[in-house]
Design an enzyme around this catalytic site. Structure first.
Site, mmCIF file in Angstrom:
data_model
loop_
_atom_site.group_PDB
_atom_site.id
_atom_site.type_symbol
_atom_site.label_atom_id
_atom_site.label_comp_id
_atom_site.label_asym_id
_atom_site.label_seq_id
_atom_site.Cartn_x
_atom_site.Cartn_y
_atom_site.Cartn_z
ATOM 1 N N HIS A 162 0.726 -1.205 0.055
ATOM 2 C CA HIS A 162 0.001 -0.013 0.091
ATOM 3 C C HIS A 162 0.827 1.386 0.025
ATOM 4 C CE1 HIS A 162 -3.411 -2.691 1.552
ATOM 5 N NE2 HIS A 162 -2.428 -3.061 2.123
ATOM 6 N N SER A 283 15.583 19.954 -17.645
ATOM 7 C CA SER A 283 14.630 21.160 -17.830
ATOM 8 C C SER A 283 15.152 22.205 -18.391
ATOM 9 C CB SER A 283 13.919 21.634 -16.274
ATOM 10 O OG SER A 283 13.098 22.707 -16.518
ATOM 11 N N LYS A 289 17.223 20.691 -12.370
ATOM 12 C CA LYS A 289 16.444 19.477 -12.427
ATOM 13 C C LYS A 289 17.158 18.360 -13.283
ATOM 14 C CE LYS A 289 12.650 18.814 -11.773
ATOM 15 N NZ LYS A 289 11.519 19.205 -12.391
ATOM 16 N N GLU A 296 9.671 7.778 -17.267
ATOM 17 C CA GLU A 296 8.607 8.062 -17.304
ATOM 18 C C GLU A 296 7.951 7.683 -18.629
ATOM 19 O OE1 GLU A 296 7.919 12.347 -15.614
ATOM 20 O OE2 GLU A 296 9.947 12.041 -16.087
#
Ligand code: ARG
Length: 472
Positions: A162, A283, A289, A296
């Protein structure tokens, strides 16, 4: 419309009107089925040799056909071959090029063959090769996970259910969990390869042929394991495409789950994983970043494969027996699924190979979340306390520790004795993440000896074996 215009199409004889240009553009498939060229040529060479063996053409004709097809193969590979929507698909392109060079010998190649059994054969050959490549790609990914597990032997990380801290596990145990999933994907590939590896050629358009062909001859030449036994089904079965699309979709889902986990583990908040910078991107506005875009995209690309599977199933659901042109729509879906998984595997394995755990960060927080609560409960059970009682007792201990902001191990003996008179040093030895791991004994558990056995088993399995599908 003159007769000569009609003749330009391989099927033009009966037509009095030329094909509308809009229809040519609408119905062509050569823009995407040209990637079947190699398989089409392999199939045609085997077919020509069989025709010669059966007396349906001469051996010199079959030789000339094979030789010319090889020239066409090279021309296509070199980008020297002209494709046009007017010639519909790859099969007609290659046959037209052959006939242009050989005349009547070329015009004999399509004897006892239809494009229906031809395209079915080509697609099976294509998928069979793709299955073997994907198997190797999955093997490489498994090897990367195994290599990572070997590097991280001994490291304990929090295990989650969980997405809440649950029990401590060896990092190697968690890494090997991916090997299991990808092994099942490889087993499914090998299984789907069996049903792919059946020869449709010789089914004709749907009914077979009156000509004396030898289907086993073609089967052996192309390395198929069996010949399709029903010509209606043989020319139109696309179950193997759906199966492959499913196996790819599920493998894509596994890759997506892995990517999701690693996106989380590599956040500043978790701080577990260090990703190789070459597999991150930056970025354009925020200079600090270092983003996990590769992970992804791995996660995102699984959506395409799931969609392709859906497309294929819906494509087939309304089709009556035998070939229908709808089947042309199978190709882009399965090609895209294959390309997508190959692309994912191509970056996934090196990303895993270049990653490492941040041992200091993990060690600093391993005592948070009472990962050893279950270990303590089981120690109580082993000493004779009923499970429900032990569960409740440990719950009380955890509440006390939470209230004081300490770990279970940091509670004093007195604080345990308050609720359980049988408290003793042996019970205390169940506390702490590493003890909780070491005390595991069950087969398949995260016990160090179990994990060592699993590592050894995977080493035997992955380091020596060729791909499972390649063997089948
Ligand atoms: N391009 C077609 C396909 O992919 C080849 C078979 C065409 N057959 C036909 N009868 N029109 O399905």
């Amino acid at each position: 419309m003159s007769a000569s215009q009609g003749q330009q199409k391989a099927w033009g004889g009966v037509f009095r009107e030329p094909t509308d240009k809009r229809v040519e553009a609408f119905s062509e498939s050569v823009s995407f089925d040209r990637r079947l060229a190699d398989d089409d040529i392999d199939g045609s060479i085997a077919h020509a040799r069989m025709l010669a063996a059966c007396g349906l053409m001469t051996v010199p004709e079959a030789d000339a056909i094979s030789q010319t097809l090889e020239e066409i193969r090279r021309q296509i590979a070199d980008g020297q071959f002209e494709f046009t929507a007017a010639k519909e698909d790859i099969h007609l392109h290659i046959e037209a090029a052959l006939t242009a060079r050989l005349g009547d010998a070329g015009r004999k190649l399509h004897t006892a063959r239809s494009r229906n059994d031809q395209v079915a054969t080509d697609l099976r050959l294509y998928c069979r090769r793709a299955i073997d490549r994907l198997d190797q790609g999955l093997l490489a990914l498994q090897q990367a996970f195994l290599g990572f597990a070997l590097r991280e032997q001994g490291l304990i990380i929090p295990g989650y259910t969980h997405m809440r801290r649950a029990q401590p596990v060896l990092a190697a145990h968690q890494l090997l969990a991916w090997c299991e999933k990808f092994q099942r994907d490889r087993d499914r590939l090998a299984d789907c390869r069996k049903r792919t590896n059946v020869l449709p050629l010789g089914s004709g358009a749907l009914a077979g042929t009156t000509l004396p062909i030898d289907r086993d001859h073609v089967k052996d030449a192309l390395g198929f394991a069996a010949v399709a036994a029903n010509s209606l089904d043989g020319a139109s079965d696309r179950d193997f495409v759906c199966e492959l699309a499913f196996v790819i979709a599920l493998a894509g889902v596994h890759c997506s789950q892995w990517a999701e986990e690693w996106v989380l583990y590599s956040t500043q908040e978790f701080g577990f994983l260090l990703l190789p910078e070459g597999f991150c991107t930056g970025s354009s506005i925020m200079p600090q970043k270092i983003n996990p875009d590769v992970l992804e995209l791995v996660r995102g690309k699984s959506a395409r494969s799931i969609g392709n599977l859906q497309s294929l199933l819906v494509l087939l659901k309304g089709l009556p027996t035998a070939y229908n042109r709808d089947l042309q729509e199978d190709k882009e879906a399965i090609f895209d699924s294959i390309d997508t998984l190959e692309a994912v595997l191509g970056v996934a394995a090196p990303l895993v190979a270049g990653s490492s755990f941040d041992h200091d960060r993990i060690a600093a927080t391993i005592d948070r979340g009472h990962l050893d609560a279950t270990s303590l409960m089981e120690a109580l059970i082993a000493s004779g306390v009923p499970q429900r009682t032990a569960h409740e007792l440990v719950g009380t201990f955890v509440r006390r520790a939470m209230t004081r902001g300490v770990s279970l191990a940091e509670l004093a003996d007195q604080e345990f004795l308050q609720d359980y008179a049988g408290w003793n040093a042996a019970l205390r030895s169940a506390l702490g993440a590493s003890r909780a791991v070491e005390r595991m004994v069950s087969f398949g558990s995260t016990a160090p000896s179990q994990v060592a056995d699993q590592i050894a088993a995977w080493q035997r399995r992955l380091m020596k074996e060729p791909g499972a599908a390649a063997r089948a």
